[in-house]
Design a protein around this motif. Structure first.
Motif, PDB file in Angstrom:
ATOM      1  N   ALA A   1       0.823  -1.205   0.000  1.00  0.00           N
ATOM      2  CA  ALA A   1       0.000   0.000   0.000  1.00  0.00           C
ATOM      3  C   ALA A   1       0.862   1.262   0.000  1.00  0.00           C
ATOM      4  CB  ALA A   1      -0.927  -0.009   1.212  1.00  0.00           C
ATOM      5  N   ALA A   2       1.959   1.230   0.762  1.00  0.00           N
ATOM      6  CA  ALA A   2       2.804   2.417   0.924  1.00  0.00           C
ATOM      7  C   ALA A   2       3.592   2.776  -0.327  1.00  0.00           C
ATOM      8  CB  ALA A   2       3.767   2.208   2.089  1.00  0.00           C
ATOM      9  N   THR A   3       3.770   1.824  -1.253  1.00  0.00           N
ATOM     10  CA  THR A   3       4.562   2.122  -2.456  1.00  0.00           C
ATOM     11  C   THR A   3       3.936   3.232  -3.290  1.00  0.00           C
ATOM     12  OG1 THR A   3       3.441   0.392  -3.753  1.00  0.00           O
ATOM     13  CG2 THR A   3       5.497  -0.225  -2.632  1.00  0.00           C
ATOM     14  N   LEU A   4       2.612   3.349  -3.266  1.00  0.00           N
ATOM     15  CA  LEU A   4       1.921   4.385  -4.048  1.00  0.00           C
ATOM     16  C   LEU A   4       1.326   5.478  -3.164  1.00  0.00           C
ATOM     17  CD1 LEU A   4       0.080   2.170  -6.724  1.00  0.00           C
ATOM     18  CD2 LEU A   4       2.209   3.455  -6.980  1.00  0.00           C
ATOM     19  N   ALA A   5       1.618   5.434  -1.856  1.00  0.00           N
ATOM     20  CA  ALA A   5       1.118   6.478  -0.954  1.00  0.00           C
ATOM     21  C   ALA A   5       1.943   7.749  -1.129  1.00  0.00           C
ATOM     22  CB  ALA A   5       1.185   5.988   0.496  1.00  0.00           C
ATOM     23  N   LYS A   6       1.355   8.867  -0.801  1.00  0.00           N
ATOM     24  CA  LYS A   6       2.054  10.150  -0.910  1.00  0.00           C
ATOM     25  C   LYS A   6       2.934  10.347   0.323  1.00  0.00           C
ATOM     26  CE  LYS A   6       1.247  15.101  -1.673  1.00  0.00           C
ATOM     27  NZ  LYS A   6       2.137  15.158  -2.833  1.00  0.00           N
ATOM     28  N   GLY A   7       4.246  10.485   0.110  1.00  0.00           N
ATOM     29  CA  GLY A   7       5.148  10.718   1.221  1.00  0.00           C
ATOM     30  C   GLY A   7       5.864   9.449   1.673  1.00  0.00           C
ATOM     31  N   THR A   8       6.423   9.516   2.880  1.00  0.00           N
ATOM     32  CA  THR A   8       7.280   8.456   3.409  1.00  0.00           C
ATOM     33  C   THR A   8       6.559   7.644   4.473  1.00  0.00           C
ATOM     34  OG1 THR A   8       9.244   9.805   3.019  1.00  0.00           O
ATOM     35  CG2 THR A   8       9.481   7.963   4.548  1.00  0.00           C
ATOM     36  N   THR A   9       6.690   6.343   4.373  1.00  0.00           N
ATOM     37  CA  THR A   9       6.139   5.425   5.374  1.00  0.00           C
ATOM     38  C   THR A   9       7.278   4.708   6.070  1.00  0.00           C
ATOM     39  OG1 THR A   9       4.084   5.068   4.138  1.00  0.00           O
ATOM     40  CG2 THR A   9       4.696   3.381   5.748  1.00  0.00           C
ATOM     41  N   VAL A  10       7.210   4.612   7.389  1.00  0.00           N
ATOM     42  CA  VAL A  10       8.189   3.851   8.172  1.00  0.00           C
ATOM     43  C   VAL A  10       7.426   2.801   8.981  1.00  0.00           C
ATOM     44  CG1 VAL A  10       9.931   3.915   9.993  1.00  0.00           C
ATOM     45  CG2 VAL A  10       9.799   5.778   8.314  1.00  0.00           C
ATOM     46  N   ILE A  11       7.801   1.528   8.783  1.00  0.00           N
ATOM     47  CA  ILE A  11       7.202   0.423   9.542  1.00  0.00           C
ATOM     48  C   ILE A  11       8.222  -0.041  10.572  1.00  0.00           C
ATOM     49  CG2 ILE A  11       6.079  -1.829   9.418  1.00  0.00           C
ATOM     50  CD1 ILE A  11       5.737  -1.357   6.385  1.00  0.00           C
ATOM     51  N   ASN A  12       7.942   0.202  11.841  1.00  0.00           N
ATOM     52  CA  ASN A  12       8.790  -0.281  12.926  1.00  0.00           C
ATOM     53  C   ASN A  12       8.259  -1.619  13.436  1.00  0.00           C
ATOM     54  OD1 ASN A  12      10.684   1.992  13.227  1.00  0.00           O
ATOM     55  ND2 ASN A  12       8.853   3.145  13.817  1.00  0.00           N
ATOM     56  N   ASN A  13       9.152  -2.450  13.944  1.00  0.00           N
ATOM     57  CA  ASN A  13       8.835  -3.831  14.329  1.00  0.00           C
ATOM     58  C   ASN A  13       8.280  -4.602  13.139  1.00  0.00           C
ATOM     59  OD1 ASN A  13       8.840  -5.985  16.171  1.00  0.00           O
ATOM     60  ND2 ASN A  13       6.681  -5.678  16.675  1.00  0.00           N
ATOM     61  N   ALA A  14       8.831  -4.324  11.965  1.00  0.00           N
ATOM     62  CA  ALA A  14       8.430  -5.031  10.747  1.00  0.00           C
ATOM     63  C   ALA A  14       8.920  -6.477  10.797  1.00  0.00           C
ATOM     64  CB  ALA A  14       9.029  -4.332   9.526  1.00  0.00           C
ATOM     65  N   ALA A  15       8.210  -7.361  10.112  1.00  0.00           N
ATOM     66  CA  ALA A  15       8.654  -8.749   9.980  1.00  0.00           C
ATOM     67  C   ALA A  15       9.948  -8.789   9.167  1.00  0.00           C
ATOM     68  CB  ALA A  15       7.566  -9.583   9.309  1.00  0.00           C
ATOM     69  N   ARG A  16      10.799  -9.762   9.462  1.00  0.00           N
ATOM     70  CA  ARG A  16      12.127  -9.835   8.845  1.00  0.00           C
ATOM     71  C   ARG A  16      12.291 -11.057   7.946  1.00  0.00           C
ATOM     72  NH1 ARG A  16      15.754  -9.629  14.119  1.00  0.00           N
ATOM     73  NH2 ARG A  16      17.422  -9.794  12.567  1.00  0.00           N
ATOM     74  N   GLU A  17      11.231 -11.803   7.724  1.00  0.00           N
ATOM     75  CA  GLU A  17      11.304 -13.060   6.992  1.00  0.00           C
ATOM     76  C   GLU A  17      11.852 -12.895   5.578  1.00  0.00           C
ATOM     77  OE1 GLU A  17       8.937 -14.433  10.400  1.00  0.00           O
ATOM     78  OE2 GLU A  17       9.297 -12.559   9.371  1.00  0.00           O
ATOM     79  N   PRO A  18      12.459 -13.959   5.024  1.00  0.00           N
ATOM     80  CA  PRO A  18      12.937 -13.916   3.629  1.00  0.00           C
ATOM     81  C   PRO A  18      11.843 -13.547   2.634  1.00  0.00           C
ATOM     82  CG  PRO A  18      13.842 -15.833   4.747  1.00  0.00           C
ATOM     83  CD  PRO A  18      12.845 -15.223   5.694  1.00  0.00           C
ATOM     84  N   GLU A  19      10.584 -13.904   2.937  1.00  0.00           N
ATOM     85  CA  GLU A  19       9.487 -13.558   2.035  1.00  0.00           C
ATOM     86  C   GLU A  19       9.277 -12.048   1.963  1.00  0.00           C
ATOM     87  OE1 GLU A  19       9.174 -17.682   3.456  1.00  0.00           O
ATOM     88  OE2 GLU A  19       9.314 -15.786   4.545  1.00  0.00           O
ATOM     89  N   ILE A  20       9.547 -11.342   3.068  1.00  0.00           N
ATOM     90  CA  ILE A  20       9.472  -9.876   3.080  1.00  0.00           C
ATOM     91  C   ILE A  20      10.569  -9.294   2.187  1.00  0.00           C
ATOM     92  CG2 ILE A  20       9.736  -7.819   4.514  1.00  0.00           C
ATOM     93  CD1 ILE A  20       7.152  -9.248   5.099  1.00  0.00           C
ATOM     94  N   VAL A  21      11.773  -9.834   2.325  1.00  0.00           N
ATOM     95  CA  VAL A  21      12.904  -9.386   1.502  1.00  0.00           C
ATOM     96  C   VAL A  21      12.603  -9.621   0.031  1.00  0.00           C
ATOM     97  CG1 VAL A  21      15.352  -9.750   0.990  1.00  0.00           C
ATOM     98  CG2 VAL A  21      14.551  -9.790   3.367  1.00  0.00           C
ATOM     99  N   ASP A  22      12.034 -10.785  -0.278  1.00  0.00           N
ATOM    100  CA  ASP A  22      11.716 -11.131  -1.669  1.00  0.00           C
ATOM    101  C   ASP A  22      10.696 -10.154  -2.252  1.00  0.00           C
ATOM    102  OD1 ASP A  22      12.368 -12.996  -3.732  1.00  0.00           O
ATOM    103  OD2 ASP A  22      10.388 -13.889  -3.531  1.00  0.00           O
ATOM    104  N   LEU A  23       9.658  -9.837  -1.477  1.00  0.00           N
ATOM    105  CA  LEU A  23       8.648  -8.888  -1.950  1.00  0.00           C
ATOM    106  C   LEU A  23       9.263  -7.512  -2.179  1.00  0.00           C
ATOM    107  CD1 LEU A  23       5.736  -8.058  -2.585  1.00  0.00           C
ATOM    108  CD2 LEU A  23       5.378  -7.722  -0.115  1.00  0.00           C
ATOM    109  N   ALA A  24      10.095  -7.062  -1.247  1.00  0.00           N
ATOM    110  CA  ALA A  24      10.727  -5.749  -1.394  1.00  0.00           C
ATOM    111  C   ALA A  24      11.596  -5.695  -2.641  1.00  0.00           C
ATOM    112  CB  ALA A  24      11.569  -5.433  -0.152  1.00  0.00           C
ATOM    113  N   GLN A  25      12.325  -6.765  -2.911  1.00  0.00           N
ATOM    114  CA  GLN A  25      13.184  -6.801  -4.097  1.00  0.00           C
ATOM    115  C   GLN A  25      12.361  -6.730  -5.373  1.00  0.00           C
ATOM    116  OE1 GLN A  25      15.426 -10.388  -3.375  1.00  0.00           O
ATOM    117  NE2 GLN A  25      16.965  -9.341  -2.124  1.00  0.00           N
ATOM    118  N   CYS A  26      11.227  -7.426  -5.388  1.00  0.00           N
ATOM    119  CA  CYS A  26      10.347  -7.379  -6.564  1.00  0.00           C
ATOM    120  C   CYS A  26       9.742  -5.987  -6.737  1.00  0.00           C
ATOM    121  CB  CYS A  26       9.246  -8.425  -6.434  1.00  0.00           C
ATOM    122  SG  CYS A  26       8.079  -8.450  -7.809  1.00  0.00           S
ATOM    123  N   LEU A  27       9.244  -5.402  -5.656  1.00  0.00           N
ATOM    124  CA  LEU A  27       8.655  -4.062  -5.732  1.00  0.00           C
ATOM    125  C   LEU A  27       9.686  -3.029  -6.184  1.00  0.00           C
ATOM    126  CD1 LEU A  27       6.494  -4.114  -2.461  1.00  0.00           C
ATOM    127  CD2 LEU A  27       5.644  -4.188  -4.816  1.00  0.00           C
TER     128      LEU A  27
END
Length: 422
Positions: A176-202
């Motif tokens: 959702a935050a990729t197209l939101a206006k401005g900066t989003t910071v997620i604290n205590n975010a999950a660290r799983e490899p699936e999160i890394v994979d999604l971020a790399q694709c995005l």
């Protein structure tokens, strides 16, 4: 309903190719809703959950085609998007809720049914809802559907701290935050490899994301995203499951595509139990060091800790260990439902709340057992491979949600296993 027949027959040896990660692919697929340009996913697993997500995306107006026997997914959301995710599809799978963030980001509104999935605890949607509300969404629950709309038609960046490091909530908020206006910071975010994979694709699609793999992820919103081609990361849960085959039965198996960083905490427990895990050029090689498995204590934790999705399989191994093991489940309640079935096979297990105490026995006995969820089903197969006689596992429809061609892969290393059609 189909059943799986397993006959214990000693050591297992050979090679097993590990598929792309189900949980990663289920998050990557909804990312197509964020762009009008094509998204191509390679190394996709061939599973019923992937088919369910395909059906859901198609109902929303996306085009999804399986190429190369389904191992490549070609997705496109060029045409008009339907913003209603219907109960009849969403109820089949928990990960269906991952369309909520992308729909809000692109359309400014969404109506998504509350999801279904395995009966391993409540797994509420509140973390998803609170995160999206922080981005400016107004969300109301009516008649089993989440009715969401972005204030002013556009999400806005925000700082937030998740109460729990939820993988699904982190994924939904990230998209959702990729197209939101401005900066989003997620604290205590999950660290799983699936999160890394999604971020790399995005990021390949043009998103501005930093910090994936840590507990703080920062996303700078952009006006639009483009297309991309991305390879789905190796499935660490399938990897861990098949690592247990030679551990519980003896022998030596190489898991193609496996990497130690995906299963480091799990491999450490196997080492303590008397199982050798070594990295090769092609993957991971696993063998029992010799003698009986030793008892170890296990506590499930978010990544990089011991995965909850390998707890049931590990219990099957520890049922035959020398000594007493204690397994503490800290992620999901109701996740020891496989224990009564293992008792039918001669295991000695006592469950008190979120803790299971397992006193190892020298040998399990084959029996008729029933799968209660995805990971429980494969744990019973592993137990059957180590048991005397025949084991019949019923209600294995769960199995096809998360394991690609499971009988074929086990047979490839010498297991006696077959599917009995209903």
């Amino acid at each position: 309903m189909d059943s799986i027949l397993v006959k214990g027959n000693g050591a297992l040896n050979g090679v097993i190719p590990i598929a792309g990660a189900k949980n990663a692919c289920l998050a990557l697929m909804p990312a197509t809703l964020l762009s009008e340009e094509p998204l191509t996913l390679t190394n996709a697993p061939r599973l019923s959950d992937i088919a369910t997500m395909t059906q859901l995306l198609q109902s929303l107006g996306a085009e999804v085609a399986g190429l190369q026997e389904g191992k490549v997914l070609a997705l496109s959301s060029l045409g008009p998007i339907n913003h209603v995710a219907d109960y009849e599809i969403v109820r089949k799978m928990r990960a269906s809720n991952l369309v909520l963030g992308p729909l809000l980001a692109r359309e400014g509104h969404a109506v998504v049914s509350l999801p279904g999935g395995c009966a391993i605890g409540a797994r509420p949607m509140d973390l998803h809802i609170h995160g999206l509300e922080a981005l400016g969404a107004e969300i109301e629950l009516k008649d089993g559907y989440l009715h969401a709309k972005a204030k002013g038609g556009k999400l806005r960046g925000a700082q937030m701290t998740l109460r729990m490091a939820s993988v699904g909530a982190t994924e939904n908020i990230m998209m959702a935050a990729t197209l939101a206006k401005g900066t989003t910071v997620i604290n205590n975010a999950a660290r799983e490899p699936e999160i890394v994979d999604l971020a790399q694709c995005l990021r390949k699609m043009g998103a501005q994301i930093d910090g994936e793999g840590s507990s703080r992820i920062e996303i700078q919103g952009v006006d639009r995203l483009g297309g991309a081609t991305h390879q789905v990361v190796t499935d660490r849960i399938e990897l861990g499951t098949y690592m247990l085959a030679p551990a519980i039965c003896g022998g030596e198996v190489e898991l193609l595509g496996g990497r130690m960083h995906l299963v480091a905490a799990f491999a450490e427990k196997l080492d303590q139990a008397g199982v050798s895990v070594t990295e090769t050029e092609a993957g991971l090689k696993v063998s029992r060091k010799g003698g009986r498995i030793r008892a170890v204590d296990v506590t499930t934790e978010p990544f990089p800790g011991f995965p909850t999705d390998l707890q049931a399989q590990m219990m099957a191994l520890l049922c035959t260990a020398e000594g007493t093991s204690v397994l503490e489940e800290k992620i999901f309640e109701n996740r020891f439902m496989h224990a009564p079935e293992l008792l039918r096979m001669g295991a000695q297990i006592e469950v008190h709340g979120g803790t299971a105490t397992v006193k190892g026995v020298e040998k399990l006995r084959g029996a008729r057992v029933m799968a209660t969820d995805l990971r429980a089903s494969v744990s019973l197969i592993l137990a059957g491979l180590a048991a005397e006689g025949e084991t019949v596992v019923s209600r294995v429809y769960h199995l096809d949600r998360g394991y690609e061609r499971v009988e074929e892969k086990f047979r490839g290393i010498g297991a006696h296993i077959e599917r009995i059609k209903a």
